[in-house]
Design an enzyme around this catalytic site. Structure first.
Site, PDB file in Angstrom:
ATOM      1  N   LYS A   1       0.434  -1.561  -0.169  1.00  0.00           N
ATOM      2  CA  LYS A   1      -0.337  -0.035   0.288  1.00  0.00           C
ATOM      3  C   LYS A   1       0.873   1.011   0.055  1.00  0.00           C
ATOM      4  O   LYS A   1       0.535   2.022  -0.639  1.00  0.00           O
ATOM      5  CB  LYS A   1      -0.586   0.013   1.779  1.00  0.00           C
ATOM      6  CG  LYS A   1      -1.449  -0.618   1.513  1.00  0.00           C
ATOM      7  CD  LYS A   1      -2.481  -0.760   2.737  1.00  0.00           C
ATOM      8  CE  LYS A   1      -1.943  -0.841   4.429  1.00  0.00           C
ATOM      9  NZ  LYS A   1      -1.542  -1.824   4.015  1.00  0.00           N
TER      10      LYS A   1
ATOM     11  N   ARG B   1      -8.223   0.757  10.273  1.00  0.00           N
ATOM     12  CA  ARG B   1      -8.237  -0.365  10.717  1.00  0.00           C
ATOM     13  C   ARG B   1      -9.163  -1.215  11.187  1.00  0.00           C
ATOM     14  O   ARG B   1      -8.502  -2.337  11.221  1.00  0.00           O
ATOM     15  CB  ARG B   1      -6.761  -0.177  10.712  1.00  0.00           C
ATOM     16  CG  ARG B   1      -5.996  -0.834  10.269  1.00  0.00           C
ATOM     17  CD  ARG B   1      -4.703  -0.999  10.556  1.00  0.00           C
ATOM     18  NE  ARG B   1      -3.420  -1.574  10.295  1.00  0.00           N
ATOM     19  CZ  ARG B   1      -2.652  -0.748   9.875  1.00  0.00           C
ATOM     20  NH1 ARG B   1      -2.463   0.265   9.703  1.00  0.00           N
ATOM     21  NH2 ARG B   1      -1.196  -1.626  10.075  1.00  0.00           N
TER      22      ARG B   1
ATOM     23  N   ARG C   1      12.139  -7.142   3.963  1.00  0.00           N
ATOM     24  CA  ARG C   1      12.797  -5.551   3.800  1.00  0.00           C
ATOM     25  C   ARG C   1      13.041  -4.248   4.843  1.00  0.00           C
ATOM     26  O   ARG C   1      13.290  -5.080   5.958  1.00  0.00           O
ATOM     27  CB  ARG C   1      10.956  -5.472   3.344  1.00  0.00           C
ATOM     28  CG  ARG C   1       9.625  -4.755   4.190  1.00  0.00           C
ATOM     29  CD  ARG C   1       9.073  -3.795   3.778  1.00  0.00           C
ATOM     30  NE  ARG C   1       7.968  -3.653   5.863  1.00  0.00           N
ATOM     31  CZ  ARG C   1       6.765  -3.530   5.474  1.00  0.00           C
ATOM     32  NH1 ARG C   1       5.452  -3.432   4.154  1.00  0.00           N
ATOM     33  NH2 ARG C   1       6.422  -2.971   6.879  1.00  0.00           N
TER      34      ARG C   1
HETATM   35  P1  AMP Z   1       1.503   0.110   9.189  1.00  0.00           P
HETATM   36  O1  AMP Z   1       3.058   0.899   8.784  1.00  0.00           O
HETATM   37  O2  AMP Z   1       0.303   1.384   8.686  1.00  0.00           O
HETATM   38  O3  AMP Z   1       1.599  -1.249   9.329  1.00  0.00           O
HETATM   39  O4  AMP Z   1       1.085   0.670  11.336  1.00  0.00           O
HETATM   40  C1  AMP Z   1       2.131   0.306  11.906  1.00  0.00           C
HETATM   41  C2  AMP Z   1       1.962   0.177  13.259  1.00  0.00           C
HETATM   42  O5  AMP Z   1       0.772   0.757  13.457  1.00  0.00           O
HETATM   43  C3  AMP Z   1       0.417  -0.483  13.240  1.00  0.00           C
HETATM   44  O6  AMP Z   1       1.284  -2.173  12.616  1.00  0.00           O
HETATM   45  C4  AMP Z   1      -0.687  -0.441  14.615  1.00  0.00           C
HETATM   46  O7  AMP Z   1       0.038  -0.521  15.635  1.00  0.00           O
HETATM   47  C5  AMP Z   1      -0.264   1.041  13.862  1.00  0.00           C
HETATM   48  N1  AMP Z   1      -1.556   1.489  13.103  1.00  0.00           N
HETATM   49  C6  AMP Z   1      -1.183   1.361  12.170  1.00  0.00           C
HETATM   50  N2  AMP Z   1      -3.055   2.969  11.374  1.00  0.00           N
HETATM   51  C7  AMP Z   1      -3.764   2.251  12.158  1.00  0.00           C
HETATM   52  C8  AMP Z   1      -4.579   2.666  12.973  1.00  0.00           C
HETATM   53  N3  AMP Z   1      -5.239   2.841  11.483  1.00  0.00           N
HETATM   54  N4  AMP Z   1      -5.768   2.227  13.721  1.00  0.00           N
HETATM   55  C9  AMP Z   1      -4.583   1.282  14.752  1.00  0.00           C
HETATM   56  N5  AMP Z   1      -3.164   1.733  14.978  1.00  0.00           N
HETATM   57  C10 AMP Z   1      -2.420   2.173  13.983  1.00  0.00           C
END
Ligand code: AMP
Length: 215
Positions: A13, A88, A127
């Site tokens: 994404k 999410r 990665r």
């Molecule tokens: P990502 O880089 O999008 O995979 O996000 C890394 C981490 O940030 C996730 O594993 C969650 O712990 C937290 N996180 C990011 N976006 C959200 C969201 N919309 N709701 C809750 N936790 C989030």
């Protein structure tokens, strides 16, 4: 254009969002990046989020909804935005609908990027992130001890704590339980475009651009 990029962790994404963002000149809003920056800056938000993120769990909805409300009201979102990593949970999706309604935005599109779990675990383990600018690279495209191609920082690549295999498996479970229902929510009410996320970055972006009618 208002886009919601949906898909499991590691599906690409962020990479696709960056490409669309530079093509259309609209901001890429990654809630993961916002939280990682807060952790780096040791803000109150960062202190609350760090442990939760290291476990691969979700930061509470009220915090995330507040972050997105503030961000979407910034002037650079006037002509569009790309959401990556939000919503999410179904609660977040409902709050986003309410917010977009208040902002009089009716045409948000949802792009669902798909891939199977084993492939995702493999991909994420392969990665590396740059400690300095946060950009993610595939191991085969960089030398672990080389300078970051994006910000030129030296010796800055690392495997994020939440990219370690046990945490990735938890993130995928959290995705299945809490985040997959968001897709059902959008499928019932709107037009979800699904795109297979396996294949090279170019192959996937060609399909994304075609679906969005971007040249
Ligand atoms: P990502 O880089 O999008 O995979 O996000 C890394 C981490 O940030 C996730 O594993 C969650 O712990 C937290 N996180 C990011 N976006 C959200 C969201 N919309 N709701 C809750 N936790 C989030």
């Amino acid at each position: 254009m208002r886009l919601i990029l949906f898909g499991a962790p590691g599906v690409g994404k962020g990479t696709q969002a960056k490409l669309i963002s530079s093509k259309l000149n609209i901001p890429h809003i990654s809630t993961g990046d916002i939280l990682r920056q807060a952790v780096k800056d040791r803000t109150e938000l960062g202190k609350k989020a760090q442990e939760i993120m290291n476990r691969g769990d979700l930061v509470p909805d009220d915090i995330m909804i507040g972050i997105i409300e503030d961000r979407l009201h910034k002037f650079d979102c006037e002509n569009g935005f790309i959401l990556d990593g939000f919503p999410r949970t179904v609660n977040q999706a409902i709050a986003l609908d309410k917010l977009l309604d208040e902002m009089n935005i009716k045409n948000a599109k949802v792009i669902n990027i798909t891939a199977n779990n084993d492939e995702l675990v493999k991909r994420i383990g392969n990665r590396r992130a740059c400690k300095s600018c946060g950009q993610i690279f595939v191991l085969k495209d960089i030398e672990e001890k080389s300078n970051c191609p994006n910000c030129k920082a030296e010796n800055s690549f690392y495997l994020r704590d939440d990219d370690k295999e046990a945490v990735v498996r938890n993130r995928l479970d959290v995705f299945r339980q809490n985040t997959a229902p968001v897709l059902d929510y959008y499928t019932k009410q709107s037009n979800v475009i699904s795109i297979e996320g396996l294949g090279s970055i170019d192959e996937v972006s060609t399909k994304v651009f075609e679906e969005l009618k971007i040249n």
